[in-house]
Design a protein around this motif. Structure first.
Motif, short mmCIF file in Angstrom:
data_model
loop_
_atom_site.label_atom_id
_atom_site.label_comp_id
_atom_site.label_asym_id
_atom_site.label_seq_id
_atom_site.Cartn_x
_atom_site.Cartn_y
_atom_site.Cartn_z
N ALA A 39 0.78 -1.22 -0.07
CA ALA A 39 -0.13 -0.06 0.04
C ALA A 39 0.85 1.15 0.06
N GLU A 40 1.90 1.22 0.71
CA GLU A 40 2.83 2.38 0.74
C GLU A 40 3.59 2.61 -0.53
N HIS A 41 3.97 1.36 -1.23
CA HIS A 41 4.58 1.72 -2.57
C HIS A 41 3.57 2.05 -3.56
N ARG A 42 2.16 1.66 -3.71
CA ARG A 42 1.42 2.28 -4.41
C ARG A 42 1.17 3.68 -4.19
N ALA A 43 1.05 3.98 -2.83
CA ALA A 43 0.77 5.51 -2.56
C ALA A 43 1.93 6.53 -3.23
N GLN A 53 6.07 13.36 -12.03
CA GLN A 53 7.41 12.51 -11.88
C GLN A 53 8.44 13.47 -11.05
N SER A 54 7.84 14.39 -10.15
CA SER A 54 8.60 15.30 -9.42
C SER A 54 8.83 14.67 -8.08
N LEU A 55 10.22 14.26 -7.80
CA LEU A 55 10.60 13.76 -6.71
C LEU A 55 10.29 14.75 -5.50
N VAL A 56 10.53 15.92 -5.73
CA VAL A 56 10.48 16.90 -4.69
C VAL A 56 9.07 16.95 -4.12
N ARG A 57 8.23 17.06 -5.27
CA ARG A 57 6.59 17.30 -4.97
C ARG A 57 6.14 16.02 -4.29
N ASN A 67 15.20 11.52 -0.78
CA ASN A 67 16.05 10.21 -0.85
C ASN A 67 15.17 9.03 -0.67
N THR A 68 14.14 9.25 0.41
CA THR A 68 13.09 8.07 0.68
C THR A 68 12.25 7.79 -0.65
N VAL A 70 13.31 8.21 -3.68
CA VAL A 70 14.29 7.63 -4.56
C VAL A 70 14.46 6.08 -4.27
N TYR A 71 14.45 5.91 -3.06
CA TYR A 71 14.81 4.56 -2.69
C TYR A 71 13.48 3.68 -2.78
N ARG A 72 12.45 4.17 -2.62
CA ARG A 72 11.12 3.70 -2.82
C ARG A 72 10.70 3.18 -4.13
N LEU A 73 11.28 4.32 -5.15
CA LEU A 73 11.13 4.08 -6.52
C LEU A 73 12.03 2.88 -7.08
N ARG A 74 13.10 3.10 -6.52
CA ARG A 74 14.18 1.71 -7.00
C ARG A 74 13.44 0.48 -6.75
N ARG A 75 13.09 0.36 -5.43
CA ARG A 75 12.34 -0.84 -4.91
C ARG A 75 11.15 -1.21 -5.88
#
Length: 106
Positions: A39-43, A53-57, A67-68, A70-75
């Motif tokens: 659920a966290e990954h989907r959110a 696709q804005s990491l900051v927003r 960075n969190t 970025v880490y989640r997107l890699r996973r």
């Protein structure tokens, strides 16, 4: 109660809940599982896609550090059965459908 704009894609494109769940599961793979991690990954992914696709927003919306995200997107990329870059629309639709119909099969 909800408005038409919120559910119109799901209602028009996918009138059969069983097929919706199949599409969600096939498109999202392990991200379609029940549980807090999926659920966290989907959110996170939905936030990232909706933010253009804005990491900051996305980080701001999720109340986490950039960075969190970025880490989640890699996973997330590792878990998705198809590459995000090549199937962005299908994944985005599957995330919306999962939010409206859930991820469990009947």
């Amino acid at each position: 109660m909800t408005d038409w704009h919120t559910v119109s894609l799901a209602a028009v494109a996918f009138p059969d809940p069983e097929r919706v769940r199949w599409f969600v599961q096939e498109t999202l793979g392990p991200l379609a599982h029940d549980g807090p991690a999926a659920a966290e990954h989907r959110a996170t992914l939905l936030s990232y896609l909706q933010s253009g696709q804005s990491l900051v927003r996305s980080a701001k919306e999720q109340h986490v550090h950039r960075n969190t995200i970025v880490y989640r997107l890699r996973r997330i990329e590792e878990l998705l059965p198809v590459p995000l870059a090549d199937h962005r629309l299908q994944i985005h639709v599957a995330l919306h459908l999962a939010a409206h119909f859930g991820t469990r099969t009947p």
